[in-house]
Design an enzyme around this catalytic site. Structure first.
Site, PDB file in Angstrom:
ATOM      1  N   ARG A 165       0.825  -1.229   0.000  1.00  0.00           N
ATOM      2  CA  ARG A 165       0.000   0.000   0.000  1.00  0.00           C
ATOM      3  C   ARG A 165       0.854   1.273   0.000  1.00  0.00           C
ATOM      4  O   ARG A 165       0.457   2.297   0.567  1.00  0.00           O
ATOM      5  CB  ARG A 165      -0.958   0.025   1.208  1.00  0.00           C
ATOM      6  CG  ARG A 165      -1.900  -1.169   1.278  1.00  0.00           C
ATOM      7  CD  ARG A 165      -2.880  -1.191   0.115  1.00  0.00           C
ATOM      8  NE  ARG A 165      -3.761  -2.329   0.220  1.00  0.00           N
ATOM      9  CZ  ARG A 165      -3.555  -3.508  -0.394  1.00  0.00           C
ATOM     10  NH1 ARG A 165      -2.506  -3.678  -1.191  1.00  0.00           N
ATOM     11  NH2 ARG A 165      -4.401  -4.495  -0.249  1.00  0.00           N
ATOM     12  N   SER A 240     -11.293  -1.433   2.660  1.00  0.00           N
ATOM     13  CA  SER A 240     -10.597  -1.676   3.932  1.00  0.00           C
ATOM     14  C   SER A 240     -10.280  -0.342   4.579  1.00  0.00           C
ATOM     15  O   SER A 240      -9.606   0.491   3.974  1.00  0.00           O
ATOM     16  CB  SER A 240      -9.272  -2.412   3.698  1.00  0.00           C
ATOM     17  OG  SER A 240      -9.537  -3.667   3.147  1.00  0.00           O
ATOM     18  N   GLU A 342      -6.247   3.236   6.116  1.00  0.00           N
ATOM     19  CA  GLU A 342      -5.813   3.093   4.716  1.00  0.00           C
ATOM     20  C   GLU A 342      -6.270   4.262   3.821  1.00  0.00           C
ATOM     21  O   GLU A 342      -5.439   4.889   3.170  1.00  0.00           O
ATOM     22  CB  GLU A 342      -6.289   1.754   4.141  1.00  0.00           C
ATOM     23  CG  GLU A 342      -5.781   1.555   2.720  1.00  0.00           C
ATOM     24  CD  GLU A 342      -6.325   0.313   2.033  1.00  0.00           C
ATOM     25  OE1 GLU A 342      -6.061  -0.787   2.512  1.00  0.00           O
ATOM     26  OE2 GLU A 342      -6.997   0.472   0.997  1.00  0.00           O
TER      27      GLU A 342
HETATM   28  C1  FAD Z   1     -15.575  -1.906  -1.602  1.00  0.00           C
HETATM   29  C2  FAD Z   1     -14.118  -1.596  -1.814  1.00  0.00           C
HETATM   30  C3  FAD Z   1     -13.200  -2.623  -1.934  1.00  0.00           C
HETATM   31  C4  FAD Z   1     -11.829  -2.355  -2.119  1.00  0.00           C
HETATM   32  N1  FAD Z   1     -10.969  -3.392  -2.250  1.00  0.00           N
HETATM   33  C5  FAD Z   1      -9.633  -3.156  -2.421  1.00  0.00           C
HETATM   34  C6  FAD Z   1      -8.703  -4.226  -2.561  1.00  0.00           C
HETATM   35  O1  FAD Z   1      -9.067  -5.401  -2.568  1.00  0.00           O
HETATM   36  N2  FAD Z   1      -7.397  -3.924  -2.702  1.00  0.00           N
HETATM   37  C7  FAD Z   1      -6.950  -2.630  -2.734  1.00  0.00           C
HETATM   38  O2  FAD Z   1      -5.732  -2.430  -2.868  1.00  0.00           O
HETATM   39  N3  FAD Z   1      -7.810  -1.597  -2.623  1.00  0.00           N
HETATM   40  C8  FAD Z   1      -9.129  -1.820  -2.466  1.00  0.00           C
HETATM   41  N4  FAD Z   1     -10.012  -0.776  -2.334  1.00  0.00           N
HETATM   42  C9  FAD Z   1      -9.503   0.617  -2.394  1.00  0.00           C
HETATM   43  C10 FAD Z   1      -9.634   1.256  -3.794  1.00  0.00           C
HETATM   44  O3  FAD Z   1     -10.448   0.482  -4.618  1.00  0.00           O
HETATM   45  C11 FAD Z   1      -8.263   1.409  -4.476  1.00  0.00           C
HETATM   46  O4  FAD Z   1      -7.378   2.134  -3.657  1.00  0.00           O
HETATM   47  C12 FAD Z   1      -8.364   2.121  -5.830  1.00  0.00           C
HETATM   48  O5  FAD Z   1      -7.119   2.166  -6.449  1.00  0.00           O
HETATM   49  C13 FAD Z   1      -8.919   3.537  -5.712  1.00  0.00           C
HETATM   50  O6  FAD Z   1      -9.096   4.049  -7.016  1.00  0.00           O
HETATM   51  P1  FAD Z   1      -9.807   5.418  -7.243  1.00  0.00           P
HETATM   52  O7  FAD Z   1      -9.784   5.717  -8.695  1.00  0.00           O
HETATM   53  O8  FAD Z   1     -11.144   5.413  -6.610  1.00  0.00           O
HETATM   54  O9  FAD Z   1      -8.823   6.403  -6.468  1.00  0.00           O
HETATM   55  P2  FAD Z   1      -9.194   7.641  -5.478  1.00  0.00           P
HETATM   56  O10 FAD Z   1      -9.844   7.099  -4.269  1.00  0.00           O
HETATM   57  O11 FAD Z   1      -9.941   8.644  -6.272  1.00  0.00           O
HETATM   58  O12 FAD Z   1      -7.757   8.152  -5.134  1.00  0.00           O
HETATM   59  C14 FAD Z   1      -6.904   7.374  -4.318  1.00  0.00           C
HETATM   60  C15 FAD Z   1      -5.544   8.076  -4.200  1.00  0.00           C
HETATM   61  O13 FAD Z   1      -4.934   8.110  -5.488  1.00  0.00           O
HETATM   62  C16 FAD Z   1      -4.665   9.457  -5.894  1.00  0.00           C
HETATM   63  N5  FAD Z   1      -4.970   9.529  -7.329  1.00  0.00           N
HETATM   64  C17 FAD Z   1      -6.111   9.147  -7.950  1.00  0.00           C
HETATM   65  N6  FAD Z   1      -5.987   9.297  -9.278  1.00  0.00           N
HETATM   66  C18 FAD Z   1      -4.733   9.785  -9.498  1.00  0.00           C
HETATM   67  C19 FAD Z   1      -4.003  10.155 -10.657  1.00  0.00           C
HETATM   68  N7  FAD Z   1      -4.528  10.043 -11.885  1.00  0.00           N
HETATM   69  N8  FAD Z   1      -2.732  10.615 -10.507  1.00  0.00           N
HETATM   70  C20 FAD Z   1      -2.177  10.725  -9.284  1.00  0.00           C
HETATM   71  N9  FAD Z   1      -2.832  10.412  -8.142  1.00  0.00           N
HETATM   72  C21 FAD Z   1      -4.075   9.938  -8.251  1.00  0.00           C
HETATM   73  C22 FAD Z   1      -5.605  10.318  -5.047  1.00  0.00           C
HETATM   74  O14 FAD Z   1      -5.063  11.611  -4.866  1.00  0.00           O
HETATM   75  C23 FAD Z   1      -5.645   9.530  -3.748  1.00  0.00           C
HETATM   76  O15 FAD Z   1      -4.490   9.803  -2.980  1.00  0.00           O
HETATM   77  C24 FAD Z   1     -11.387  -1.012  -2.176  1.00  0.00           C
HETATM   78  C25 FAD Z   1     -12.318   0.034  -2.080  1.00  0.00           C
HETATM   79  C26 FAD Z   1     -13.686  -0.244  -1.897  1.00  0.00           C
HETATM   80  C27 FAD Z   1     -14.660   0.892  -1.809  1.00  0.00           C
END
Ligand code: FAD
Length: 362
Positions: A165, A240, A342
């Site tokens: 992470r 998480s 997280e």
């Molecule tokens: C139900 C559920 C289950 C999940 N299961 C998992 C799992 O199994 N494993 C896991 O690792 N994670 C899991 N996650 C967490 C999440 O899915 C991941 O972290 C995912 O990568 C988030 O993507 P996002 O586009 O929503 O990012 P955001 O939540 O929009 O952003 C996350 C971070 O990335 C940065 N960011 C986003 N886009 C960019 C970009 N283009 N350039 C630079 N920085 C950027 C943001 O500033 C922030 O710091 C889960 C979440 C949920 C809600």
């Protein structure tokens, strides 16, 4: 580029919390990012990069600044032969659409990460992972906009300092510096091989699945996840809420004395030296502290997957803070271990070096 004013962060995040941001800019092409950053500089406002909002928490005070949301789409095959696929994917693509695309083509490397919510561009930020696979294992490079020198650059995966992470994008002096535009992955044309994670193997055995292909593993993982994880479109959460815990040998011994099971795995460090990794499953801690299924200030510790905090009725990030405090206190009291959150809060991220030093860098 699309600009909207006064948008609530609760609309943009899966935990459904947070007050307004001054501007939301959606980027559809890589070129638009420099216009968006220029817009922010003219207005003298900070920027925050966002994907699908599945790993962030909006605060009650909102974000006084500009949220730049990645909507860059597209799949481009750079090279394909009988063994491998080199694929460039737009950072605004939905992560699971990418996993489906390559798994269907018979390429392995990401199928165990099926159904992780969010965008491709956010995947390297916290080095997403599930069921034994992590993004770091298949990512080759990203194209990014470097806000420090206002230039488009390519960053190889070897420079991203990946671990659990963790990457240069969410830690250290370069946190918040790069906007990830596209990601390039290398995937192998092969079938996934055991050993699989225990819960995945149990599912495969139970359903008499012995032909292990990227698609059968993807289906199995998707079904397991559908059973126990909340669908962010229907049930608010940020996945998480707490990280698993990694300990050194002496802390692991102390935790074991308190009855905490420690998973010990032999690993190789960057220089090829063997070491033992001591991992605590935080879900086990929450369950065995009697917290599974309990509700704190409107947030429920999921009764199916204790790591997940479900927003049942809360509307304030202050309630989340209170819930987090009570949960961490109870775990600390029972097991002596400190939980770490997280998902990240949406607030200004200042890379340590600022633009004044541009000349020194270029
Ligand atoms: C139900 C559920 C289950 C999940 N299961 C998992 C799992 O199994 N494993 C896991 O690792 N994670 C899991 N996650 C967490 C999440 O899915 C991941 O972290 C995912 O990568 C988030 O993507 P996002 O586009 O929503 O990012 P955001 O939540 O929009 O952003 C996350 C971070 O990335 C940065 N960011 C986003 N886009 C960019 C970009 N283009 N350039 C630079 N920085 C950027 C943001 O500033 C922030 O710091 C889960 C979440 C949920 C809600």
């Amino acid at each position: 580029m699309k600009i909207r004013e006064n948008v609530n962060l609760s609309e943009l995040t899966t935990m459904r919390l947070g007050g307004p941001t001054d501007f939301l800019i959606e980027i559809d092409t890589p070129e638009e990012i420099s216009d968006a950053v220029e817009f922010a500089e003219e207005k003298n406002l900070p920027v925050y990069f966002l994907g699908a909002g599945a790993n962030v928490i909006g605060l009650d005070e909102g974000f006084p600044g500009i949220i730049i949301k990645n909507n860059i789409k597209g799949f481009k095959i750079l090279r394909e032969n009988k063994n491998q696929l080199l694929l460039k994917v737009g950072g605004g693509e939905i992560w699971d659409d990418f996993v489906e695309f390559v798994s269907k083509k018979g390429y392995s490397g990401v199928e165990a990460m099926s159904k992780i919510p969010g965008t491709v561009g956010a995947a390297p930020v916290q080095n997403i992972g599930a069921y034994g696979q992590e993004v770091k294992d298949t990512l080759v490079s990203v194209e990014a906009f470097d806000t420090l020198i206002d230039e488009f650059i390519e960053i190889p995966a070897s420079k991203m300092d990946f671990s659990y992470r963790h990457s240069i994008f969410n830690s250290g002096k370069d946190k918040g510096r790069y906007f990830i535009l596209t990601c390039t992955f290398r995937l192998d044309k092969k079938n996934p091989e055991p050993p699989f994670y225990k819960s995945l193997q149990s599912y495969l055995d139970e359903h008499k699945i012995s032909a292990y292909t990227p698609e059968t593993i993807r289906d199995a993982v998707s079904n397991i996840r559908a059973e126990k994880l909340p669908d962010p479109k229907k049930i608010p959460s940020a996945g998480s809420f707490f990280k698993n815990i990694y300990l050194d040998a002496s802390s692991a011994k102390l935790a074991e004395e308190k009855g905490v099971p420690i998973r010990k795995t032999e690993k190789l460090d960057a220089s090829g030296k063997k070491y033992i990794e001591y991992k605590v499953n935080t879900g086990w801690l929450l369950e065995n502290a009697g917290l599974k299924g309990k509700t704190f200030h409107g947030f429920k510790v999921s009764d199916k997957a204790a790591l997940i905090l479900i927003n049942e009725s809360a509307t304030s990030s202050k309630d989340l803070e209170l819930a987090k405090q009570e949960i961490t206190d109870q775990v600390k009291k029972k097991f002596g271990l400190t939980l770490e959150q997280e998902p990240v809060e949406i607030k200004e991220e200042k890379p340590e070096t600022n633009k004044v030093q541009k000349e020194d860098i270029s």
